[in-house]
Write an enzyme that holds these catalytic residues in place. Structure first.
Site, mmCIF file in Angstrom:
data_model
loop_
_atom_site.group_PDB
_atom_site.id
_atom_site.type_symbol
_atom_site.label_atom_id
_atom_site.label_comp_id
_atom_site.label_asym_id
_atom_site.label_seq_id
_atom_site.Cartn_x
_atom_site.Cartn_y
_atom_site.Cartn_z
ATOM 1 N N ASP A 1 41.786 148.514 25.372
ATOM 2 C CA ASP A 1 41.151 149.800 25.622
ATOM 3 C C ASP A 1 39.702 149.779 25.152
ATOM 4 O O ASP A 1 39.019 148.766 25.314
ATOM 5 C CB ASP A 1 41.969 150.886 24.896
ATOM 6 C CG ASP A 1 41.896 152.237 25.574
ATOM 7 O OD1 ASP A 1 40.836 152.879 25.492
ATOM 8 O OD2 ASP A 1 42.897 152.657 26.175
ATOM 9 N N HIS B 1 38.872 156.862 22.856
ATOM 10 C CA HIS B 1 40.028 156.771 23.748
ATOM 11 C C HIS B 1 41.092 155.804 23.218
ATOM 12 O O HIS B 1 42.285 156.130 23.164
ATOM 13 C CB HIS B 1 39.534 156.342 25.126
ATOM 14 C CG HIS B 1 40.567 156.385 26.206
ATOM 15 N ND1 HIS B 1 41.370 155.306 26.507
ATOM 16 C CD2 HIS B 1 40.909 157.359 27.077
ATOM 17 C CE1 HIS B 1 42.166 155.619 27.511
ATOM 18 N NE2 HIS B 1 41.916 156.862 27.890
ATOM 19 N N ASN C 1 44.824 158.844 37.389
ATOM 20 C CA ASN C 1 44.573 160.285 37.338
ATOM 21 C C ASN C 1 44.017 160.852 38.638
ATOM 22 O O ASN C 1 43.244 161.803 38.605
ATOM 23 C CB ASN C 1 43.570 160.599 36.222
ATOM 24 C CG ASN C 1 44.127 160.288 34.849
ATOM 25 O OD1 ASN C 1 45.322 160.158 34.678
ATOM 26 N ND2 ASN C 1 43.246 160.168 33.877
ATOM 27 N N SER D 1 46.551 158.255 30.578
ATOM 28 C CA SER D 1 46.243 157.446 29.397
ATOM 29 C C SER D 1 47.033 157.909 28.190
ATOM 30 O O SER D 1 47.319 157.131 27.287
ATOM 31 C CB SER D 1 44.752 157.539 29.057
ATOM 32 O OG SER D 1 43.984 156.695 29.838
#
Length: 618
Positions: A86, A119, A211, A283
């Protein structure tokens, strides 16, 4: 949420397909003992913090939520390694400080995958945070492949995935491993192949569906057959039996395997060791399932990725998702597997577990029409053919070091060559398990050893060429209590092992346990004939010495990958723009089928150092 880069191989085992809504993994030849029952002895857990509805939801079958989550028995993730691929992680966050293993930063090309976006830290907290996470005792490894804006390149994601495979097979082959990938991009054959490679070395891969409120089969790694692909849901209503709505942004379709909470999820954040933030995205759903996979592995040591997938899918609550989307499975993550959840009385099931999913006739995945994308310069290096890893013999989870009492410091003085990502090392304690905090890579580090007896230092090189002298001049040395116990010229090929004794002693008659400081006065011990001070460095500010850091250059694809999440209204506008803009316009486009493989590029690079390479100081 979900993007993997890949290197292809001719003998990758691809008989597991958990992305198509129904899964071959569910029909794998499982040992009758899988999954092993979880213990149900427990006391009533404390109420969850406000905002942790997702953690609450995965621990019970049906609404209304009871405000509790209680990992029971041996499904806490202990002894399992979770690799979060990530934006990096914040290693000192209170949710998992002390359980952070080695990682790597493919943006800065060093072994410090610090998170400047938030994130990755958020995903890590959901997967394994002490009070926020599904598997609160798992070990975290940060792998940074996305920058501060939440974007990255195919070559970096590929490299990060390959690093995970190498670190697992070289450093932790006898333990369970999960790769959590909350990132994604257009269809990529390279990513799909790299997921297969990870699975072939016994790493369970969990990815976000994306998404775009679209078919997940158009995105990678969401369309990787061997990955567990996760769609997102919102909080259900409070009426008994209320269904969980699919999140409005969540991708759907036969490449989705399971749903998990993804809207307005609270977890850890950057900026402070107790920072939190509430955001939404597939996520956020992905690490719920990654944590569940770690929990399953701790309860079922030695389970293969196919067995993990089959266990999670069989345990999921059927029919709980409202409007899952066309061709989507209606399965919602459930963590306690064998017993119906009434958290305060788990031994009194009220609903039988759903049957394992059945596999309909196979339907080939349609290949999206490719859109033009920039063509990177390929690297000529061939990708090695992976050998499937047999089911490992389970090993005990790490034992915590004593919190107080006599200890010694093992200082690993490391100077890397031009390929720092290939270096991994660990320290095993006297009881045969890994020392907490005893992992590293291309940087120097200090490890506290608080148990007497024989210890072992193991160093491995992913390319089997050591750190000297084909691609730079590297070397390392080991110092125990300020005394040199091993010095290496770096020509160790695939790796080497150093055994040493730790003798702890207290009192005036004991040897001085030298404290490592700057190189000017690097030890409290008196200098002897073996002590050297490298090249004009008399400062005392760095315990890491004069390790030269060099970066390798490589051609990289312009193919972009991004984190899949949205900040809620409570987040700042600046951060909101940073995250949302990371998802590129036209992201459903696919890369070309003959996409080059960018793994282990051997491109000449320059390295700089404050001095010429010299033997490590004593």
């Amino acid at each position: 949420l979900g993007s993997s880069s890949s290197s292809s191989s001719s003998n990758v085992n691809t008989n597991v397909n958990v992305n198509a809504g129904t899964s071959n993994a569910a029909n794998a030849s499982l040992n009758p003992a899988w999954p092993r029952p979880f213990s149900i002895e427990q006391t009533t857990p404390p109420p969850l913090e406000s905002g942790l509805w997702g953690l609450d939801r995965v621990g019970q079958r049906f609404a209304p939520l009871d405000g509790l989550y209680a990992p029971r028995g041996n499904n806490t993730g202990a002894g399992v390694h979770v690799y979060v691929i990530d934006t990096g992680v914040s290693p000192t966050h209170e949710q998992y400080a002390g359980r952070v293993g080695a990682g790597f930063d493919f943006i800065s090309d060093d072994d410090d995958p610090a998170d400047c976006n938030g994130h990755g830290t958020h995903c890590a907290g959901t997967a394994l945070g002490g009070s926020f996470g599904v598997a609160p005792q798992a070990t975290l490894h940060g792998v940074r492949v996305l920058d501060c804006g939440g974007s990255g390149y195919l070559s970096g994601v590929v490299a990060g995935m390959r690093w995970v495979a190498d670190n697992h097979r070289l450093m932790h082959p006898d333990t369970g491993a999960v790769a959590s990938m909350s990132l994604g991009g257009g269809n990529s054959p390279s990513i799909v192949a790299e997921v297969a490679y990870l699975v072939s070395v016994n790493v369970t891969v969990v990815v976000a569906a994306g998404n775009s409120n679209a078919d997940a089969c158009n995105y990678s790694p969401a369309n990787a057959p061997e990955a567990i692909t996760v769609g997102a849901t919102a909080r259900p209503g409070d009426s008994p039996g209320a269904l969980d709505p699919r999140s409005s942004f969540s991708n759907y379709g036969r490449c989705v395997d399971i749903f998990a909470p993804g809207s307005s999820v609270k977890s850890s954040w950057i900026g402070a060791d107790d920072a939190t933030r509430t955001i939404s995205g597939t996520s956020m759903a992905c690490p719920h399932v990654a944590g569940a996979a770690a929990a399953f592995l701790s309860a079922n040591p030695g389970a293969t990725p196919a067995e993990v997938a089959a266990g999670l899918l069989a345990a999921a609550t059927a029919g709980a998702v409202a409007d899952p989307g066309p061709d989507s499975p209606n399965r919602l993550l459930y963590v306690h597997f064998d017993d119906e959840n009434n958290t305060t009385d788990p031994g009194d099931p009220t609903e039988p577990s759903p049957p394992p999913p059945t596999t309909p006739p196979s339907t080939p995945t349609p290949t999206p029409t490719p859109a033009p994308s920039p063509t990177p310069s390929p690297s000529p290096t061939p990708t090695p053919t992976p050998t499937p890893t047999p089911t490992p013999t389970p090993s005990p989870p790490p034992s915590p070091e004593p919190p107080s009492g006599p200890c010694k410091t093992l200082y690993v003085n490391m100077t890397a060559d031009d390929y720092p990502s290939e270096i991994s090392w660990k320290v095993t304690g006297a009881d045969g398990v890994e020392v907490p905090g005893g992992e590293g890579g291309s940087s120097s580090a200090a490890v506290r050893l608080c148990r007497e007896g024989r210890h072992r230092f193991e160093i491995r090189d992913a390319a089997s060429d050591g750190i000297c002298c084909g691609y730079g001049i590297g070397f390392y040395s080991l110092h125990l209590g300020g005394v040199v116990i091993h010095s290496s010229d770096g020509e160790y090929g695939s790796g080497e092992t150093v055994d040493f004794e730790v003798d702890l002693c207290q009192g005036p008659d004991c040897p001085v346990d030298c404290v490592l400081g700057g190189w000017g006065a690097w030890s409290q011990c008196e200098a002897d004939e073996n002590t050297t001070v490298p090249c004009n460095d008399t400062s005392s500010s760095s315990a890491a010495g004069t390790t030269a850091s060099s970066s390798s250059s490589s051609s990289s694809s312009a193919f972009a990958f991004a984190a899949f999440s949205f900040l809620n209204a409570a987040a700042t506008a600046t951060a909101d723009a940073a995250i949302i803009s990371a998802w590129p316009a036209g992201s459903s486009s696919s890369s070309s089928a003959d996409e080059p493989l960018l793994v282990f590029p051997r491109v000449s690079s320059s390295s700089s150092s404050s001095c010429d390479a010299s033997p490590a100081p004593a």
